[in-house]
Design a protein around this motif. Structure first.
Motif, short mmCIF file in Angstrom:
data_model
loop_
_atom_site.label_atom_id
_atom_site.label_comp_id
_atom_site.label_asym_id
_atom_site.label_seq_id
_atom_site.Cartn_x
_atom_site.Cartn_y
_atom_site.Cartn_z
N LYS A 127 0.94 -1.28 0.39
CA LYS A 127 -0.37 0.19 -0.21
C LYS A 127 0.85 1.00 -0.08
O LYS A 127 2.02 0.95 0.65
CB LYS A 127 -0.43 -0.03 1.04
CG LYS A 127 -1.97 -1.14 0.96
CD LYS A 127 -2.74 -1.52 2.28
CE LYS A 127 -3.98 -2.11 2.18
NZ LYS A 127 -3.74 -3.44 1.93
N PRO A 133 0.84 6.33 -1.42
CA PRO A 133 -0.05 6.61 -2.31
C PRO A 133 0.51 6.82 -4.33
O PRO A 133 -0.28 6.85 -4.04
CB PRO A 133 0.65 8.04 -1.92
CG PRO A 133 1.77 7.25 -0.62
CD PRO A 133 2.29 6.18 -0.94
N GLN A 145 -0.66 3.77 -4.99
CA GLN A 145 -1.60 2.89 -5.35
C GLN A 145 -2.63 4.03 -6.27
O GLN A 145 -3.51 3.74 -7.61
CB GLN A 145 -2.06 1.79 -4.97
CG GLN A 145 -0.89 0.75 -4.32
CD GLN A 145 -1.45 0.07 -3.35
OE1 GLN A 145 -1.52 0.44 -2.56
NE2 GLN A 145 -1.23 -0.96 -3.46
N ILE A 146 -3.44 5.37 -5.25
CA ILE A 146 -4.06 5.84 -5.75
C ILE A 146 -4.16 7.26 -6.96
O ILE A 146 -4.94 6.84 -7.34
CB ILE A 146 -4.20 6.98 -4.66
CG1 ILE A 146 -4.76 6.24 -3.29
CG2 ILE A 146 -5.45 8.12 -4.82
CD1 ILE A 146 -4.72 6.54 -1.79
N ARG A 147 -2.81 7.53 -7.25
CA ARG A 147 -2.19 8.10 -8.57
C ARG A 147 -2.42 6.89 -9.76
O ARG A 147 -2.69 7.39 -10.44
CB ARG A 147 -1.10 8.40 -8.37
CG ARG A 147 -0.66 9.23 -7.23
CD ARG A 147 0.86 9.99 -7.71
NE ARG A 147 2.29 9.20 -7.56
CZ ARG A 147 2.76 8.72 -6.57
NH1 ARG A 147 2.43 8.98 -5.69
NH2 ARG A 147 3.92 8.28 -7.23
N THR A 205 -8.21 3.70 2.97
CA THR A 205 -8.27 4.27 2.07
C THR A 205 -9.71 4.90 0.90
O THR A 205 -8.76 5.26 -0.31
CB THR A 205 -6.81 3.06 0.55
OG1 THR A 205 -5.73 2.37 1.99
CG2 THR A 205 -7.05 2.98 -0.01
N GLN A 247 -10.19 8.18 1.59
CA GLN A 247 -9.79 8.78 0.85
C GLN A 247 -10.23 8.75 -0.77
O GLN A 247 -10.24 9.78 -1.55
CB GLN A 247 -8.43 8.29 0.49
CG GLN A 247 -7.56 9.61 0.61
CD GLN A 247 -5.74 9.84 0.67
OE1 GLN A 247 -5.94 7.60 0.94
NE2 GLN A 247 -4.96 9.88 0.68
N VAL A 248 -10.79 7.98 -1.47
CA VAL A 248 -10.62 6.98 -2.65
C VAL A 248 -12.07 8.12 -2.19
O VAL A 248 -12.45 7.93 -4.10
CB VAL A 248 -10.72 5.84 -3.17
CG1 VAL A 248 -11.09 6.18 -4.24
CG2 VAL A 248 -9.07 5.89 -3.30
#
Length: 437
Positions: A148, A150, A152-154, A193, A196-197
């Motif tokens: 995990k 950042p 992964q969110i990008r 997470t 956040q998404v």
């Protein structure tokens, strides 16, 4: 009746059909014939009045042209007004928050080389379109391949931006299919997470989700969705479906055999990534390149395919007049974006001020009214809005969540009346900025 279905049926379906269908690793970049939106949105000059220009960065800022591209999308302002249930102050806060987030994060400029390692197993795939011509984004938590982080969110945001590139003209939303096959509680994203998404999707990609589908749900996922449900907007929640009959929603020619379709797709990362990068015209530095390999800024709102076809026509016409050949591509693409923006601005300014003021009070529900920017815009001199390099913004993602602005449930009935219309001062400010641009 339980929302859960046996996975064995889906698995046997894939085995039997896959034996008779040739495999392929090429993603589908066009809807099936006859598939498209049942109803298209058309916006009047009043609705396209771009008061959001009051928030635009100065031309001296490197991100100015990309922010102008985002604001110039004809559907941008109406989406924020629909998401705000036509509450003026709510819309102002939403667009202001999104512009600040985009200045910090620069989602359209995420480097493909940065997120490519996250894509190696196909945990997020953009492939095919539903019956309404909306691109389909598959999320497969069971294929998680990295710790995990950042990035992964990008990676997810990168794919959302590509889904917008895949949208044909008149399509504004995406279909998300979350497939929990082979997923475990360890590979599933944490609740923090997920929150956040959700914050990013609901606040900064407003009115972009057409449908969210969850398939192959294991029993333990029920607890996960129970935990995040309080953070779901009622409209978002209403768009979610669990274990539906997918061939009713997606043409079988574009649906994976695993879900009852005829597309025997086998993920191959090099082939997938090459097609994605080339179709979206992504440059190594995060920008865009035209058909001649020249830097360009394509207009937003009709998908990458239509945008670059328009740029090619514009470039040829410009070359014919100037006699300078392909070297005019970058200037021509910039001119195309300016023309795309100014045409809507010119339509808006052609209205008499009194008509505009009255019209903003009495827009009907269909199509939806537009956002009108606030006089309390972000300061053009705010140091937080600018970075020296586009890439620097992709290195970190703030864990701080922007506040979710509460909205009333359901659409308004009858004629939409704004809680208050734009002030004359705001109108004059917007017109002044339009003239300057």
């Amino acid at each position: 009746m339980s929302i859960f279905k046996s996975r064995s049926a889906a698995s046997s379906r894939r085995s039997s059909v896959a034996d008779t269908k040739p495999t392929n690793s090429e993603i589908l970049t066009d809807p099936a014939p006859g598939c498209g939106p049942k109803k298209t949105q058309t916006y009047t000059a009043v609705q396209q009045a771009m008061y959001a220009l009051t928030l635009l960065l100065p031309e001296s800022d490197p991100y100015h042209v990309w922010e102008k591209r985002f604001i110039s999308d004809p559907g941008c302002s109406p989406r924020y007004m629909r998401a705000s249930k036509w509450k003026m102050d709510n819309a102002k806060e939403r667009i202001k928050g999104t512009l600040q987030w985009r200045r910090d994060y620069k989602p359209e400029l995420i480097l493909e080389s940065d997120v490519s390692p996250e894509a190696e197993t196909g945990k997020i795939i953009l492939n095919g379109f539903d019956i309404d011509g909306r691109p389909i984004l598959y999320l497969r938590p069971g294929r998680e391949n990295k710790p995990k982080s950042p990035r992964q969110i990008r990676h997810l945001i990168f794919h959302l931006e590509r889904a917008i590139d895949f949208m044909p003209p008149d399509v504004e939303t995406v279909v998300i299919i979350v497939d929990y096959k082979s997923a475990t509680s360890n590979t599933n994203p944490s609740v923090s997470t997920a929150r956040q998404v959700l914050n990013i999707l609901q606040n900064h990609y407003v009115e972009r989700m057409g449908r969210a589908i969850v398939v192959n749900m294991p029993w333990w996922v029920n607890a996960f969705f129970t935990a995040i449900t309080p953070f779901l907007d009622p409209v978002t929640k209403d768009k979610m479906r669990f274990n539906p009959t997918l061939p009713e929603l997606v043409p079988v020619s574009q649906l994976d055999v695993e879900f009852g379709g005829e597309n025997n797709f086998v993920f191959d990362h090099p082939i997938y990534w090459k097609t994605l990068v080339e179709f979206c015209h992504l440059a190594a530095d995060g920008g865009r390149i035209d058909n001649n390999g020249q830097p360009c800024v394509p207009p937003l709102g009709r998908g990458a395919k239509a945008a670059f076809e328009d740029l090619a026509v514009s470039s040829q016409a410009h070359s014919g007049h100037s006699g300078k050949g392909n070297h005019t591509s970058a200037a021509s693409s910039s001119a195309t974006l300016t023309q795309h923006t100014n045409s809507a601005e010119q339509q808006s300014k052609s209205l008499q001020s009194d008509e505009l003021h009255a019209g903003m009070q009495n827009l009907s529900v269909n199509p939806a009214p537009t956002f009108v920017g606030a006089s309390s815009a972000l300061s053009p001199t705010d140091d937080r809005r600018s970075t020296d390099s586009f890439a620097s913004a992709t290195e970190t993602l703030s864990a701080e969540e922007a506040p979710v602005v509460p909205t009333a449930e359901g659409p308004p009935a009858g004629v939409v009346v704004f809680d208050h219309p734009p002030t004359r001062e705001e109108q004059r400010h917007a017109e002044k900025l339009s003239d300057a641009i």
